[in-house]
Write a protein that holds these residues in place. Structure first.
Motif, PDB file in Angstrom:
ATOM      1  N   GLN A  98     -86.828   8.298   2.869  1.00  0.00           N
ATOM      2  CA  GLN A  98     -85.912   7.876   1.815  1.00  0.00           C
ATOM      3  C   GLN A  98     -85.397   9.080   1.043  1.00  0.00           C
ATOM      4  O   GLN A  98     -86.152   9.985   0.702  1.00  0.00           O
ATOM      5  N   SER A  99     -84.092   9.080   0.761  1.00  0.00           N
ATOM      6  CA  SER A  99     -83.491  10.156  -0.032  1.00  0.00           C
ATOM      7  C   SER A  99     -82.902   9.591  -1.313  1.00  0.00           C
ATOM      8  O   SER A  99     -82.362   8.482  -1.331  1.00  0.00           O
TER       9      SER A  99
ATOM     10  N   LYS B 218     -84.562  14.383  -3.642  1.00  0.00           N
ATOM     11  CA  LYS B 218     -85.934  13.953  -3.410  1.00  0.00           C
ATOM     12  C   LYS B 218     -86.010  13.234  -2.066  1.00  0.00           C
ATOM     13  O   LYS B 218     -85.265  12.289  -1.818  1.00  0.00           O
ATOM     14  N   ILE B 219     -86.918  13.688  -1.197  1.00  0.00           N
ATOM     15  CA  ILE B 219     -87.143  13.059   0.098  1.00  0.00           C
ATOM     16  C   ILE B 219     -88.573  12.530   0.110  1.00  0.00           C
ATOM     17  O   ILE B 219     -89.520  13.272  -0.156  1.00  0.00           O
ATOM     18  N   GLU B 220     -88.722  11.242   0.433  1.00  0.00           N
ATOM     19  CA  GLU B 220     -90.038  10.626   0.471  1.00  0.00           C
ATOM     20  C   GLU B 220     -90.343  10.091   1.866  1.00  0.00           C
ATOM     21  O   GLU B 220     -89.468   9.539   2.534  1.00  0.00           O
ATOM     22  N   HIS B 221     -91.610  10.271   2.275  1.00  0.00           N
ATOM     23  CA  HIS B 221     -92.095   9.753   3.543  1.00  0.00           C
ATOM     24  C   HIS B 221     -93.394   8.992   3.309  1.00  0.00           C
ATOM     25  O   HIS B 221     -94.075   9.211   2.312  1.00  0.00           O
ATOM     26  N   ASN B 222     -93.708   8.142   4.268  1.00  0.00           N
ATOM     27  CA  ASN B 222     -94.984   7.428   4.231  1.00  0.00           C
ATOM     28  C   ASN B 222     -95.555   7.413   5.644  1.00  0.00           C
ATOM     29  O   ASN B 222     -95.032   6.746   6.523  1.00  0.00           O
ATOM     30  N   GLY B 223     -96.597   8.195   5.859  1.00  0.00           N
ATOM     31  CA  GLY B 223     -97.238   8.245   7.161  1.00  0.00           C
ATOM     32  C   GLY B 223     -96.456   9.002   8.209  1.00  0.00           C
ATOM     33  O   GLY B 223     -96.505   8.653   9.395  1.00  0.00           O
ATOM     34  N   ALA B 224     -95.735  10.041   7.814  1.00  0.00           N
ATOM     35  CA  ALA B 224     -94.956  10.836   8.769  1.00  0.00           C
ATOM     36  C   ALA B 224     -95.861  11.444   9.838  1.00  0.00           C
ATOM     37  O   ALA B 224     -96.997  11.845   9.563  1.00  0.00           O
ATOM     38  N   THR B 225     -95.340  11.532  11.051  1.00  0.00           N
ATOM     39  CA  THR B 225     -96.077  12.143  12.161  1.00  0.00           C
ATOM     40  C   THR B 225     -95.345  13.334  12.763  1.00  0.00           C
ATOM     41  O   THR B 225     -95.840  13.952  13.705  1.00  0.00           O
ATOM     42  N   ASP B 226     -94.171  13.663  12.227  1.00  0.00           N
ATOM     43  CA  ASP B 226     -93.372  14.768  12.753  1.00  0.00           C
ATOM     44  C   ASP B 226     -92.658  15.449  11.582  1.00  0.00           C
ATOM     45  O   ASP B 226     -92.819  15.064  10.425  1.00  0.00           O
ATOM     46  N   TYR B 227     -91.853  16.445  11.901  1.00  0.00           N
ATOM     47  CA  TYR B 227     -91.177  17.222  10.861  1.00  0.00           C
ATOM     48  C   TYR B 227     -89.986  16.468  10.280  1.00  0.00           C
ATOM     49  O   TYR B 227     -89.458  15.520  10.865  1.00  0.00           O
ATOM     50  N   SER B 228     -89.555  16.916   9.117  1.00  0.00           N
ATOM     51  CA  SER B 228     -88.393  16.359   8.430  1.00  0.00           C
ATOM     52  C   SER B 228     -87.379  17.475   8.194  1.00  0.00           C
ATOM     53  O   SER B 228     -87.673  18.656   8.398  1.00  0.00           O
ATOM     54  N   PHE B 229     -86.173  17.108   7.780  1.00  0.00           N
ATOM     55  CA  PHE B 229     -85.189  18.131   7.398  1.00  0.00           C
ATOM     56  C   PHE B 229     -84.082  17.502   6.578  1.00  0.00           C
ATOM     57  O   PHE B 229     -83.897  16.284   6.550  1.00  0.00           O
TER      58      PHE B 229
ATOM     59  N   ASP C 192     -92.978  20.736  -2.773  1.00  0.00           N
ATOM     60  CA  ASP C 192     -93.432  19.538  -2.071  1.00  0.00           C
ATOM     61  C   ASP C 192     -94.775  19.094  -2.621  1.00  0.00           C
ATOM     62  O   ASP C 192     -95.382  19.765  -3.460  1.00  0.00           O
ATOM     63  N   SER C 193     -95.229  17.934  -2.151  1.00  0.00           N
ATOM     64  CA  SER C 193     -96.463  17.350  -2.655  1.00  0.00           C
ATOM     65  C   SER C 193     -97.703  18.008  -2.076  1.00  0.00           C
ATOM     66  O   SER C 193     -98.819  17.704  -2.483  1.00  0.00           O
ATOM     67  N   GLY C 194     -97.525  18.904  -1.097  1.00  0.00           N
ATOM     68  CA  GLY C 194     -98.631  19.663  -0.540  1.00  0.00           C
ATOM     69  C   GLY C 194     -98.575  21.102  -1.004  1.00  0.00           C
ATOM     70  O   GLY C 194     -98.255  21.395  -2.151  1.00  0.00           O
ATOM     71  N   SER C 195     -98.838  22.000  -0.095  1.00  0.00           N
ATOM     72  CA  SER C 195     -98.808  23.432  -0.435  1.00  0.00           C
ATOM     73  C   SER C 195     -98.032  24.219   0.607  1.00  0.00           C
ATOM     74  O   SER C 195     -98.239  25.419   0.783  1.00  0.00           O
ATOM     75  N   GLY C 196     -97.122  23.529   1.319  1.00  0.00           N
ATOM     76  CA  GLY C 196     -96.386  24.189   2.387  1.00  0.00           C
ATOM     77  C   GLY C 196     -95.185  24.974   1.885  1.00  0.00           C
ATOM     78  O   GLY C 196     -94.719  24.794   0.755  1.00  0.00           O
ATOM     79  N   ASP C 197     -94.696  25.849   2.738  1.00  0.00           N
ATOM     80  CA  ASP C 197     -93.484  26.618   2.462  1.00  0.00           C
ATOM     81  C   ASP C 197     -92.319  26.011   3.250  1.00  0.00           C
ATOM     82  O   ASP C 197     -92.520  25.380   4.297  1.00  0.00           O
ATOM     83  N   PRO C 198     -91.105  26.222   2.795  1.00  0.00           N
ATOM     84  CA  PRO C 198     -89.956  25.745   3.567  1.00  0.00           C
ATOM     85  C   PRO C 198     -89.634  26.672   4.731  1.00  0.00           C
ATOM     86  O   PRO C 198     -90.008  27.854   4.728  1.00  0.00           O
TER      87      PRO C 198
ATOM     88  N   TYR D 206     -88.818  18.206  -2.478  1.00  0.00           N
ATOM     89  CA  TYR D 206     -87.635  18.336  -3.319  1.00  0.00           C
ATOM     90  C   TYR D 206     -86.862  19.610  -2.955  1.00  0.00           C
ATOM     91  O   TYR D 206     -87.449  20.650  -2.648  1.00  0.00           O
ATOM     92  N   VAL D 207     -85.541  19.507  -3.027  1.00  0.00           N
ATOM     93  CA  VAL D 207     -84.655  20.671  -2.908  1.00  0.00           C
ATOM     94  C   VAL D 207     -83.678  20.620  -4.068  1.00  0.00           C
ATOM     95  O   VAL D 207     -83.188  19.543  -4.428  1.00  0.00           O
ATOM     96  N   TRP D 208     -83.400  21.776  -4.672  1.00  0.00           N
ATOM     97  CA  TRP D 208     -82.440  21.793  -5.762  1.00  0.00           C
ATOM     98  C   TRP D 208     -81.597  23.066  -5.720  1.00  0.00           C
ATOM     99  O   TRP D 208     -81.999  24.094  -5.196  1.00  0.00           O
ATOM    100  N   GLU D 209     -80.397  22.930  -6.212  1.00  0.00           N
ATOM    101  CA  GLU D 209     -79.441  24.034  -6.370  1.00  0.00           C
ATOM    102  C   GLU D 209     -79.317  24.919  -5.126  1.00  0.00           C
ATOM    103  O   GLU D 209     -79.418  26.149  -5.199  1.00  0.00           O
TER     104      GLU D 209
END
Length: 324
Positions: A60-61, A75-86, A112-118, A185-188
């Motif tokens: 969802q965006s 804002k991009i939301e997922h629930n139970g994702a099993t692959d990458y997003s973009f 993001d809600s974790g600790s990953g990098d883009p 999240y992505v901004w500006e």
């Protein structure tokens, strides 16, 4: 002298123009919240990966206003994702003229809600549509959630695409293109001439909306006078058909495809005649479209003038799509 070097040497501005359209995510013709099954558009010009590919039960965006900074964030939301997003924006080649052979810089805010990098992927397209990867890595961390990368704009075979075709693509992956986090999240975001990221400056909403109209115009009763919003004027060409012309608010990138939702009818001043609306031949014109309503229910008078309108519903629309 290249355009990028000319800007730098003459010091025209402390911030360069943003090549991206709708970078504040405020234009949302398709809706404020979009659930993506297939890959599709959320805020205008921005495409997101859907659950058909990301997996899980949600992709969802939406646009979220940061209450602390006042910054609009995608804002991009997922629930139970099993692959990458973009998220992705493709840029029309006309907006790159004068930049080939020069450095361009892409910068954006990310969390993001974790600790990953883009991770970022930057692609160009030549006259035949062949892609060339110009950057595909984790960008430089500028601090404060801001990231940046620079590449030299070139094409695979040295040829340039037609000005109205796709010339460039910007893609942001969360979590280094690993399994998507539940929320990111992505901004500006900003794509600009030169080798350095300069400050982000938002364009006025009206200007941003006009830029978006080149690629999509959803003419909708939701923002009109409700249940009987008038779409266009015309005449009853026979007792079962109504014809008129829709003029677009901006010249579109190409002859658009057409889709519609809700009930549409023709009105002659005394009666309402429901039917099926479609786009007729428009002579290759990206400025207007000939529209017809066929299969009219009732018996209108032939050659009488009238209007096409929303038939007792406030969620109808006529959509013209010329996206890349």
């Amino acid at each position: 002298m290249s355009r990028a070097r000319d800007i730098a040497s003459h010091g025209y501005s402390s911030t360069n123009a943003n090549i991206l359209i709708n970078p504040s995510f405020t234009v949302q013709q398709r809706g404020a919240v979009i659930d993506h099954a297939a890959n599709g558009y959320g805020p205008d010009r921005w495409k997101a990966r859907g659950t058909d590919y990301v997996g899980g039960t949600m992709a969802q965006s939406s646009t979220s206003l940061d209450a602390t900074t006042g910054v609009n964030k995608l804002k991009i939301e997922h629930n139970g994702a099993t692959d990458y997003s973009f998220i992705q924006q493709r840029i029309e080649a006309v907006n790159l003229q004068g930049l080939y052979g020069s450095e361009i810089t892409f910068s954006f805010g990310y969390s993001d809600s974790g600790s990953g990098d883009p991770k970022v992927n930057l692609l160009s397209f030549d006259s035949g549509g062949t892609e060339k990867t110009l950057f595909d890595a984790v960008p430089t961390d500028l601090g404060g959630g801001r990231w940046s990368c620079t590449c030299t704009l070139s094409t695979d075979d040295g040829t340039f695409p037609d000005p109205s075709n796709r010339g460039f693509s910007v893609v942001i992956y969360p979590n280094e293109k690993n399994t998507a986090p539940d929320e990111w999240y992505v901004w500006e975001p900003k794509l600009e001439a030169g080798s350095e990221a300069t400050p982000f400056v938002a364009r006025p909403y009206g200007e941003e909306l006009a830029l978006c109209y080149r690629y999509l115009w959803r003419h909708t009763s939701e923002t009109g006078n409700g249940t009987y919003y008038r779409y266009f004027n015309g005449a009853f060409t026979d007792t079962a058909a109504f014809t008129g012309v829709v003029t677009f608010p901006q010249t579109m990138r190409a002859i658009p495809t057409f889709s519609t939702a809700g009930s549409i009818a023709a009105w002659d001043g005394s009666g309402v005649f429901p039917g099926t609306v479609s786009k007729g031949g428009d002579g290759g014109n990206p400025d207007a479209a000939l529209m017809v309503i066929t299969g009219l229910v009732g018996n209108p008078t032939r050659f009488r003038a009238g209007s096409a309108l929303s038939d007792n519903n406030n969620n109808s629309y006529l959509e013209f799509d010329a996206e890349l």
